[in-house]
Design a protein around this motif. Structure first.
Motif, PDB file in Angstrom:
ATOM      1  N   TYR A  51     -21.856 -33.357 -49.381  1.00  0.00           N
ATOM      2  CA  TYR A  51     -21.171 -33.205 -48.094  1.00  0.00           C
ATOM      3  C   TYR A  51     -21.510 -34.310 -47.105  1.00  0.00           C
ATOM      4  O   TYR A  51     -20.885 -34.406 -46.044  1.00  0.00           O
ATOM      5  CB  TYR A  51     -21.522 -31.851 -47.469  1.00  0.00           C
ATOM      6  N   GLU A  52     -22.467 -35.168 -47.393  1.00  0.00           N
ATOM      7  CA  GLU A  52     -22.977 -36.114 -46.406  1.00  0.00           C
ATOM      8  C   GLU A  52     -21.918 -37.095 -45.910  1.00  0.00           C
ATOM      9  O   GLU A  52     -21.761 -37.294 -44.702  1.00  0.00           O
ATOM     10  CB  GLU A  52     -24.187 -36.876 -46.957  1.00  0.00           C
ATOM     11  N   PHE A  53     -21.189 -37.723 -46.832  1.00  0.00           N
ATOM     12  CA  PHE A  53     -20.183 -38.698 -46.402  1.00  0.00           C
ATOM     13  C   PHE A  53     -19.047 -38.011 -45.651  1.00  0.00           C
ATOM     14  O   PHE A  53     -18.513 -38.551 -44.684  1.00  0.00           O
ATOM     15  CB  PHE A  53     -19.645 -39.510 -47.592  1.00  0.00           C
ATOM     16  N   TRP A  54     -18.690 -36.814 -46.094  1.00  0.00           N
ATOM     17  CA  TRP A  54     -17.668 -36.055 -45.386  1.00  0.00           C
ATOM     18  C   TRP A  54     -18.114 -35.782 -43.947  1.00  0.00           C
ATOM     19  O   TRP A  54     -17.354 -35.991 -43.000  1.00  0.00           O
ATOM     20  CB  TRP A  54     -17.372 -34.739 -46.118  1.00  0.00           C
ATOM     21  N   LEU A  55     -19.342 -35.313 -43.785  1.00  0.00           N
ATOM     22  CA  LEU A  55     -19.856 -35.000 -42.455  1.00  0.00           C
ATOM     23  C   LEU A  55     -19.933 -36.253 -41.581  1.00  0.00           C
ATOM     24  O   LEU A  55     -19.576 -36.223 -40.402  1.00  0.00           O
ATOM     25  CB  LEU A  55     -21.232 -34.334 -42.555  1.00  0.00           C
ATOM     26  N   LEU A  56     -20.385 -37.363 -42.149  1.00  0.00           N
ATOM     27  CA  LEU A  56     -20.433 -38.610 -41.384  1.00  0.00           C
ATOM     28  C   LEU A  56     -19.038 -39.025 -40.912  1.00  0.00           C
ATOM     29  O   LEU A  56     -18.854 -39.422 -39.759  1.00  0.00           O
ATOM     30  CB  LEU A  56     -21.056 -39.726 -42.228  1.00  0.00           C
ATOM     31  N   ARG A  57     -18.057 -38.927 -41.804  1.00  0.00           N
ATOM     32  CA  ARG A  57     -16.672 -39.284 -41.432  1.00  0.00           C
ATOM     33  C   ARG A  57     -16.149 -38.375 -40.322  1.00  0.00           C
ATOM     34  O   ARG A  57     -15.556 -38.844 -39.347  1.00  0.00           O
ATOM     35  CB  ARG A  57     -15.747 -39.197 -42.652  1.00  0.00           C
ATOM     36  N   GLU A  58     -16.353 -37.071 -40.458  1.00  0.00           N
ATOM     37  CA  GLU A  58     -15.870 -36.121 -39.464  1.00  0.00           C
ATOM     38  C   GLU A  58     -16.557 -36.327 -38.115  1.00  0.00           C
ATOM     39  O   GLU A  58     -15.917 -36.246 -37.065  1.00  0.00           O
ATOM     40  CB  GLU A  58     -16.074 -34.682 -39.953  1.00  0.00           C
ATOM     41  N   ALA A  59     -17.844 -36.581 -38.131  1.00  0.00           N
ATOM     42  CA  ALA A  59     -18.574 -36.803 -36.885  1.00  0.00           C
ATOM     43  C   ALA A  59     -18.097 -38.078 -36.200  1.00  0.00           C
ATOM     44  O   ALA A  59     -17.886 -38.097 -34.976  1.00  0.00           O
ATOM     45  CB  ALA A  59     -20.070 -36.869 -37.169  1.00  0.00           C
ATOM     46  N   LYS A  60     -17.892 -39.143 -36.975  1.00  0.00           N
ATOM     47  CA  LYS A  60     -17.433 -40.417 -36.408  1.00  0.00           C
ATOM     48  C   LYS A  60     -15.999 -40.324 -35.882  1.00  0.00           C
ATOM     49  O   LYS A  60     -15.652 -41.018 -34.931  1.00  0.00           O
ATOM     50  CB  LYS A  60     -17.529 -41.534 -37.448  1.00  0.00           C
TER      51      LYS A  60
END
Length: 101
Positions: A51-60
């Motif tokens: 989930y890390e890259f997904w979360l980074l994309r959503e946060a950005k």
């Protein structure tokens, strides 16, 4: 889910977090369970695992100026095997982390 992300990361709204640190998954039992690695072997690369890259994309998306960082608590077993016997402090592990970037 979107509302929760908005509350966490949108500027001047909710928590308005300014930094997000994620774990670089290594297929190892670490902080909150086994996080999927972006590489299951030296010639494998898939940054959509976990989930890390997904979360980074959503946060950005919500805050483009959000500061991000990552930390590895372990590395996959192939980092220290017959092909890469140097182990954790090896060129293989350096390349593993560079490919995560």
């Amino acid at each position: 889910r979107s509302e929760i992300l908005d509350l966490l990361f949108k500027p001047k709204y909710g928590a308005s977090l300014q930094m997000l640190k994620v774990e670089i998954g290594g297929d190892t039992q670490s902080t909150d369970g086994a996080e999927a690695s972006h590489m299951h072997s030296n010639d494998d690369l898939d940054c959509d695992r976990g989930y890390e890259f997904w979360l980074l994309r959503e946060a950005k998306k919500r805050n483009p100026s959000l500061l991000t960082s990552a930390l590895a608590w372990g590395a996959p077993g192939w980092i220290s095997d017959a092909v890469f016997p140097q182990g954790y402090y090896s060129q293989a592990n350096i390349q593993y982390h560079v490919k995560w970037l």
